[in-house]
Design a protein around this motif. Structure first.
Motif, PDB file in Angstrom:
ATOM      1  N   PHE A 282     -16.274  18.745 -21.513  1.00 37.68           N
ATOM      2  CA  PHE A 282     -16.083  17.313 -21.699  1.00 37.68           C
ATOM      3  C   PHE A 282     -15.019  17.068 -22.760  1.00 37.68           C
ATOM      4  O   PHE A 282     -14.760  17.917 -23.617  1.00 37.68           O
ATOM      5  CB  PHE A 282     -17.399  16.639 -22.097  1.00 37.68           C
ATOM      6  CG  PHE A 282     -17.910  17.049 -23.454  1.00 37.68           C
ATOM      7  CD1 PHE A 282     -17.750  16.230 -24.559  1.00 37.68           C
ATOM      8  CD2 PHE A 282     -18.549  18.267 -23.633  1.00 37.68           C
ATOM      9  CE1 PHE A 282     -18.213  16.624 -25.813  1.00 37.68           C
ATOM     10  CE2 PHE A 282     -19.015  18.668 -24.881  1.00 37.68           C
ATOM     11  CZ  PHE A 282     -18.840  17.837 -25.971  1.00 37.68           C
ATOM     12  N   HIS A 283     -14.424  15.877 -22.702  1.00 39.51           N
ATOM     13  CA  HIS A 283     -13.349  15.526 -23.629  1.00 39.51           C
ATOM     14  C   HIS A 283     -13.526  14.057 -24.020  1.00 39.51           C
ATOM     15  O   HIS A 283     -12.918  13.164 -23.425  1.00 39.51           O
ATOM     16  CB  HIS A 283     -11.976  15.750 -22.982  1.00 39.51           C
ATOM     17  CG  HIS A 283     -11.768  17.151 -22.516  1.00 39.51           C
ATOM     18  ND1 HIS A 283     -11.458  18.183 -23.371  1.00 39.51           N
ATOM     19  CD2 HIS A 283     -11.868  17.706 -21.278  1.00 39.51           C
ATOM     20  CE1 HIS A 283     -11.355  19.305 -22.686  1.00 39.51           C
ATOM     21  NE2 HIS A 283     -11.606  19.051 -21.417  1.00 39.51           N
ATOM     22  N   PRO A 284     -14.348  13.795 -25.047  1.00 39.31           N
ATOM     23  CA  PRO A 284     -14.586  12.405 -25.442  1.00 39.31           C
ATOM     24  C   PRO A 284     -13.364  11.788 -26.112  1.00 39.31           C
ATOM     25  O   PRO A 284     -12.463  12.493 -26.581  1.00 39.31           O
ATOM     26  CB  PRO A 284     -15.746  12.533 -26.431  1.00 39.31           C
ATOM     27  CG  PRO A 284     -15.602  13.908 -27.006  1.00 39.31           C
ATOM     28  CD  PRO A 284     -15.078  14.755 -25.883  1.00 39.31           C
ATOM     29  N   TYR A 285     -13.348  10.463 -26.132  1.00 39.60           N
ATOM     30  CA  TYR A 285     -12.259   9.735 -26.768  1.00 39.60           C
ATOM     31  C   TYR A 285     -12.608   9.469 -28.238  1.00 39.60           C
ATOM     32  O   TYR A 285     -13.659   8.873 -28.511  1.00 39.60           O
ATOM     33  CB  TYR A 285     -12.022   8.404 -26.061  1.00 39.60           C
ATOM     34  CG  TYR A 285     -11.411   8.533 -24.693  1.00 39.60           C
ATOM     35  CD1 TYR A 285     -10.030   8.500 -24.521  1.00 39.60           C
ATOM     36  CD2 TYR A 285     -12.220   8.688 -23.566  1.00 39.60           C
ATOM     37  CE1 TYR A 285      -9.457   8.625 -23.260  1.00 39.60           C
ATOM     38  CE2 TYR A 285     -11.661   8.812 -22.301  1.00 39.60           C
ATOM     39  CZ  TYR A 285     -10.284   8.782 -22.153  1.00 39.60           C
ATOM     40  OH  TYR A 285      -9.728   8.911 -20.903  1.00 39.60           O
ATOM     41  N   PRO A 286     -11.778   9.871 -29.170  1.00 39.63           N
ATOM     42  CA  PRO A 286     -12.057   9.539 -30.572  1.00 39.63           C
ATOM     43  C   PRO A 286     -12.222   8.033 -30.746  1.00 39.63           C
ATOM     44  O   PRO A 286     -11.383   7.252 -30.285  1.00 39.63           O
ATOM     45  CB  PRO A 286     -10.817  10.053 -31.304  1.00 39.63           C
ATOM     46  CG  PRO A 286     -10.284  11.143 -30.427  1.00 39.63           C
ATOM     47  CD  PRO A 286     -10.553  10.695 -29.032  1.00 39.63           C
ATOM     48  N   SER A 287     -13.317   7.630 -31.386  1.00 39.91           N
ATOM     49  CA  SER A 287     -13.558   6.193 -31.555  1.00 39.91           C
ATOM     50  C   SER A 287     -13.750   5.784 -33.012  1.00 39.91           C
ATOM     51  O   SER A 287     -13.653   4.591 -33.323  1.00 39.91           O
ATOM     52  CB  SER A 287     -14.773   5.757 -30.731  1.00 39.91           C
ATOM     53  OG  SER A 287     -15.982   6.253 -31.276  1.00 39.91           O
ATOM     54  N   ALA A 288     -14.058   6.722 -33.903  1.00 32.64           N
ATOM     55  CA  ALA A 288     -14.341   6.377 -35.303  1.00 32.64           C
ATOM     56  C   ALA A 288     -13.267   6.981 -36.211  1.00 32.64           C
ATOM     57  O   ALA A 288     -12.962   8.177 -36.115  1.00 32.64           O
ATOM     58  CB  ALA A 288     -15.719   6.885 -35.710  1.00 32.64           C
ATOM     59  N   PHE A 289     -12.726   6.163 -37.086  1.00 36.33           N
ATOM     60  CA  PHE A 289     -11.614   6.570 -37.928  1.00 36.33           C
ATOM     61  C   PHE A 289     -11.789   6.037 -39.355  1.00 36.33           C
ATOM     62  O   PHE A 289     -12.478   5.043 -39.571  1.00 36.33           O
ATOM     63  CB  PHE A 289     -10.288   6.018 -37.383  1.00 36.33           C
ATOM     64  CG  PHE A 289     -10.033   6.323 -35.945  1.00 36.33           C
ATOM     65  CD1 PHE A 289      -9.385   7.487 -35.580  1.00 36.33           C
ATOM     66  CD2 PHE A 289     -10.445   5.441 -34.953  1.00 36.33           C
ATOM     67  CE1 PHE A 289      -9.149   7.780 -34.245  1.00 36.33           C
ATOM     68  CE2 PHE A 289     -10.215   5.721 -33.609  1.00 36.33           C
ATOM     69  CZ  PHE A 289      -9.566   6.895 -33.254  1.00 36.33           C
ATOM     70  N   PHE A 290     -11.128   6.694 -40.306  1.00 40.89           N
ATOM     71  CA  PHE A 290     -10.940   6.072 -41.611  1.00 40.89           C
ATOM     72  C   PHE A 290      -9.451   6.102 -41.932  1.00 40.89           C
ATOM     73  O   PHE A 290      -8.705   6.973 -41.458  1.00 40.89           O
ATOM     74  CB  PHE A 290     -11.801   6.712 -42.698  1.00 40.89           C
ATOM     75  CG  PHE A 290     -11.473   8.131 -43.070  1.00 40.89           C
ATOM     76  CD1 PHE A 290     -10.611   8.422 -44.128  1.00 40.89           C
ATOM     77  CD2 PHE A 290     -12.061   9.196 -42.385  1.00 40.89           C
ATOM     78  CE1 PHE A 290     -10.330   9.734 -44.483  1.00 40.89           C
ATOM     79  CE2 PHE A 290     -11.798  10.511 -42.745  1.00 40.89           C
ATOM     80  CZ  PHE A 290     -10.929  10.787 -43.795  1.00 40.89           C
ATOM     81  N   VAL A 291      -9.036   5.114 -42.719  1.00 37.09           N
ATOM     82  CA  VAL A 291      -7.618   4.854 -42.910  1.00 37.09           C
ATOM     83  C   VAL A 291      -7.298   4.827 -44.399  1.00 37.09           C
ATOM     84  O   VAL A 291      -7.996   4.178 -45.187  1.00 37.09           O
ATOM     85  CB  VAL A 291      -7.228   3.510 -42.257  1.00 37.09           C
ATOM     86  CG1 VAL A 291      -5.732   3.257 -42.418  1.00 37.09           C
ATOM     87  CG2 VAL A 291      -7.615   3.510 -40.773  1.00 37.09           C
ATOM     88  N   LEU A 292      -6.235   5.544 -44.786  1.00 42.15           N
ATOM     89  CA  LEU A 292      -5.812   5.644 -46.183  1.00 42.15           C
ATOM     90  C   LEU A 292      -4.345   5.237 -46.313  1.00 42.15           C
ATOM     91  O   LEU A 292      -3.573   5.328 -45.350  1.00 42.15           O
ATOM     92  CB  LEU A 292      -6.005   7.070 -46.699  1.00 42.15           C
ATOM     93  CG  LEU A 292      -7.417   7.652 -46.591  1.00 42.15           C
ATOM     94  CD1 LEU A 292      -7.422   9.111 -47.027  1.00 42.15           C
ATOM     95  CD2 LEU A 292      -8.415   6.840 -47.400  1.00 42.15           C
TER      96      LEU A 292
END
Length: 399
Positions: A282-292
């Motif tokens: 399986f290859h899920p889509y990245p959905s959670a991020f943090f931004v700097l």
């Protein structure tokens, strides 16, 4: 990264341009696609949501709105009691020694009917009895089984060090002890095959190493399928079971094929953190991020962001570092990596970054991101549609 992926990051960047880093964002479109794919991979088995992998009540609710997601697997009793005020079926994934929470559970028939404790020995029963005494509603019990692969007569143990209950004989012995005790009700079995579900079978590195891992996982899956079925048959001769739980995001197809398993557990696949980039199935889509934010340019080839050392739990290694998601082509400094106060990045894209630009990261593990932020900014399409609290944002620090 595909052109579509690049365009999606440009949309996320535009949608969150008004926010001041550091902040965390969840792409709801990707979250929903991942939830649908977990459902597909689970087949006809319901999915119990692993709350530690989400750690936001708003997103727990969003997942549980789907018919395929039924119930919660919590990670502490205090968390379970909190969630059980709203949800009717909460199993705790780990044994507890929280006396205060046990007393709250035993004093409330409604909570006692909604929360299931995890045990793997009679010592856990003794602890509960000592904490709350016999005058209480029945305490629901699930037995945690050791899903690891044991070789060489048990001298080699491949898998998480969880339960001492490995064989049908050991499981029956503990089941009989639960049934014989006044004030307890045996309702379930659980076995988490971390050596399969939690280890990507397409890791970068030497092909020989990948081959060994895949061979171990095949051997372990065959062993567990037979052993789990035998344990379920043996325990159900002692007491009827409401559920038999197994699997994880990384092994849904495999575990759902076992007749003895009645439900699966997943949660990390909703956020698709860095550790889930290396699976073949399986290859899920990245959905959670943090931004700097970029705050320094120590050289024309290097940009430095403020903070960044949001390192995941587990065995120390580069795979526990956040993944640099956007802009493409950035890499860590080998001497500093992801730092507490600063993170230098280099690569083709670094030359184009200026003070104030944003760099997007993905945590290596799913829910641990939420221990760093109070709010998740939910992006749908090209705009932020809501800002929802994490557990931390609601003042909850369970572990």
């Amino acid at each position: 990264m595909t052109q579509a992926g690049a365009l999606r990051f440009e949309a996320l960047q535009a949608a969150t341009a008004h926010l001041e880093p550091p902040f965390a964002a969840v792409d709801l479109d990707a979250f929903d696609v991942n939830a649908a794919d977990l459902t597909r991979r689970a087949g006809d088995k319901p999915i119990r949501l692993a709350s530690k992998s989400v750690r936001s009540r708003a997103l727990i609710r969003r997942a549980l709105e789907r018919e395929s997601f039924q119930g919660i697997l919590a990670f502490t009793l205090a968390e379970a009691l909190w969630l059980a005020e709203e949800h009717e079926d909460v199993v705790i994934g780990y044994p507890t020694a929280d006396v205060a929470s046990l007393r709250l559970l035993a004093a409330d028939e409604r909570l006692a009917s909604r929360v299931t404790l995890m045990i793997d020995s009679t010592e856990h029963l003794d602890f509960v009895d000592a904490a709350v005494g016999p005058a209480r509603p029945p305490i629901r019990i699930c037995i945690d089984l050791d899903a690891a692969l044991e070789l060489a007569g048990g001298r080699v143990h491949l898998g998480p060090r969880r339960s001492p209950v490995h064989s049908p004989r050991q499981a029956v012995q503990l089941a009989r002890a639960v049934v014989a005790r006044v004030g307890f009700e045996l309702v379930g079995l659980m076995a988490y095959e971390g050596q399969i579900a939690g280890l990507g079978d397409n890791q970068p590195g030497l092909p020989v190493k990948r081959g060994v891992l895949r061979a171990m996982q095949r051997m372990s899956a065959d062993d567990l399928k037979q052993r789990r079925a035998a344990i379920v048959d043996a325990v159900e001769a002692v007491a009827p079971l409401e559920f038999v739980n197994g699997g994880g995001t990384g092994s849904l197809e495999l575990t759902s094929a076992e007749e003895a398993v009645t439900e699966l557990t997943a949660g990390s696949g909703l956020y698709a953190p860095g550790l889930f980039d290396h699976y073949r199935a399986f290859h899920p889509y990245p959905s959670a991020f943090f931004v700097l934010s970029v705050v320094r340019r120590p050289s024309p080839e290097i940009a430095t962001v403020l903070g960044g050392g949001w390192v995941a739990s587990g065995p120390p290694g580069n795979d526990r570092l956040p993944t640099i998601a956007w802009p493409r082509g950035l890499r860590y400094s080998p001497t500093e990596a992801a730092g507490e106060v600063q993170t230098p990045v280099s690569g083709a894209a670094a030359a184009d970054l200026v003070i104030g630009d944003r760099v997007w990261f993905r945590h290596a593990k799913a829910g641990e991101l939420c221990e760093r932020v109070d709010v998740l900014h939910l992006v749908q399409g090209d705009r932020v549609v809501e800002a929802v609290p994490t557990y931390r944002g609601e003042g909850k620090y369970f572990l």
